[in-house]
Write a protein that holds these residues in place. Structure first.
Motif, mmCIF file in Angstrom:
data_model
loop_
_atom_site.group_PDB
_atom_site.id
_atom_site.type_symbol
_atom_site.label_atom_id
_atom_site.label_comp_id
_atom_site.label_asym_id
_atom_site.label_seq_id
_atom_site.Cartn_x
_atom_site.Cartn_y
_atom_site.Cartn_z
ATOM 1 N N ASN A 118 15.356 83.878 -33.678
ATOM 2 C CA ASN A 118 15.377 83.282 -34.945
ATOM 3 C C ASN A 118 15.807 81.641 -34.647
ATOM 4 O O ASN A 118 16.810 81.422 -34.378
ATOM 5 N N GLY A 119 14.866 80.834 -34.889
ATOM 6 C CA GLY A 119 14.806 79.418 -34.712
ATOM 7 C C GLY A 119 14.671 78.944 -33.373
ATOM 8 O O GLY A 119 14.220 79.933 -32.493
ATOM 9 N N HIS A 120 14.956 77.925 -32.732
ATOM 10 C CA HIS A 120 14.619 77.288 -31.191
ATOM 11 C C HIS A 120 15.481 77.797 -30.301
ATOM 12 O O HIS A 120 16.972 77.788 -30.691
ATOM 13 N N PHE A 121 15.048 78.719 -29.396
ATOM 14 C CA PHE A 121 16.064 79.358 -28.369
ATOM 15 C C PHE A 121 17.025 78.266 -27.589
ATOM 16 O O PHE A 121 17.831 78.877 -27.073
ATOM 17 N N GLU A 122 16.749 77.206 -27.796
ATOM 18 C CA GLU A 122 17.391 75.984 -26.991
ATOM 19 C C GLU A 122 18.250 75.276 -28.003
ATOM 20 O O GLU A 122 19.201 74.435 -27.287
ATOM 21 N N ARG A 123 17.962 75.603 -29.149
ATOM 22 C CA ARG A 123 18.643 74.551 -30.143
ATOM 23 C C ARG A 123 19.361 75.251 -31.199
ATOM 24 O O ARG A 123 19.078 75.101 -32.399
ATOM 25 N N GLY A 124 20.189 76.173 -30.990
ATOM 26 C CA GLY A 124 20.917 76.710 -31.940
ATOM 27 C C GLY A 124 20.507 78.310 -32.594
ATOM 28 O O GLY A 124 20.959 78.976 -33.276
ATOM 29 N N GLY A 125 19.085 78.505 -31.835
ATOM 30 C CA GLY A 125 18.584 79.806 -32.446
ATOM 31 C C GLY A 125 19.446 80.944 -31.841
ATOM 32 O O GLY A 125 20.153 80.916 -31.023
ATOM 33 N N TYR A 126 19.097 82.064 -32.749
ATOM 34 C CA TYR A 126 20.116 83.389 -31.999
ATOM 35 C C TYR A 126 19.163 84.554 -31.791
ATOM 36 O O TYR A 126 18.107 84.444 -32.428
#
Length: 226
Positions: A118-126
């Motif tokens: 959920n979200g960008h995998f490299e930018r705070g996603g979980y």
């Protein structure tokens, strides 16, 4: 005679050594595509599309879009997550385990173990869960051609009889990666495949105005001038 025979043996050994080095180099080039290649997911009707997140540096310098699928349970979860992400103007991304990108470049159909974020995998996603995704249908594969055109360029691919996907062709910095879903009438797009935009904070609004729909995916950070 002995000298001639010795010279022949030395020359043959050198040729064999050079051939081995060349073959090894080719193998290394092939394996250089093996690594971690993140992707964004978008929902196009009842289809889930995965778009490789390209970079200027090889071997990531390819724009690739595939239709993907998985088991019924995880596919339903992914579709629900994508519907929610549209409402929240968020994104769903995936990170497959280490694999050879040339499989997708050559339009093969691998099944890869993948973590869905959920979200960008490299930018705070979980991480939400892991599943095996099958890359069942290659829709678009193009190597980045770093040019300096006078205006933005787009490609259009047909996703279904009633829906198409407009892909911005990434150019020299500053540029952007975008995917916009558009309606098709009898398999054809009645609008214009152009959008003369500058790279700024209003880009998303401009793309929406051009294609009558907010982009399903938009990335500028990886293509800005540092």
């Amino acid at each position: 005679m002995k000298h001639i025979l010795l010279l022949f043996i030395l020359l043959s050994s050198t040729a064999l050594a050079n051939t081995h080095q060349h073959n090894t180099h080719n193998t290394d080039r092939t394996h250089s595509y093996e690594g971690f290649h993140g992707m964004a997911l978008i929902l196009a009707g009842d289809k889930v599309l995965a778009s490789h997140m390209p970079l200027y540096a090889p071997p990531h310098n390819y724009q690739i879009v595939y239709e993907v699928t998985t088991d019924d349970t995880h596919l339903k979860i992914i579709k629900n997550a994508l519907n929610e992400s549209v409402k929240k103007q968020a994104q769903i991304t995936i990170l497959p385990t280490k694999f050879d990108l040339s499989l997708l470049i050559n339009k093969m159909t691998p099944t890869l173990k993948t973590t869905v974020f959920n979200g960008h995998f490299e930018r705070g996603g979980y991480a939400l869960f892991s599943t095996k995704l099958t890359f069942k249908n290659p829709l678009y594969v193009k190597k980045l051609a770093i040019t300096k055109p006078k205006k933005a360029e787009f490609d259009l691919i047909k996703v279904s009889a009633t829906q198409g996907l407009v892909i911005h062709k990434i150019q020299s910095k500053p540029s952007y990666d975008s995917l916009s879903l558009i309606p098709l009438s009898n398999g054809k797009y009645n609008g214009e495949l152009k959008c003369d935009t500058a790279i700024n904070t209003a880009l998303k609004s401009k793309l929406k105005a051009c294609f009558k729909n907010a982009p399903s995916y938009l990335e500028t950070r990886d293509f800005t001038v540092l």
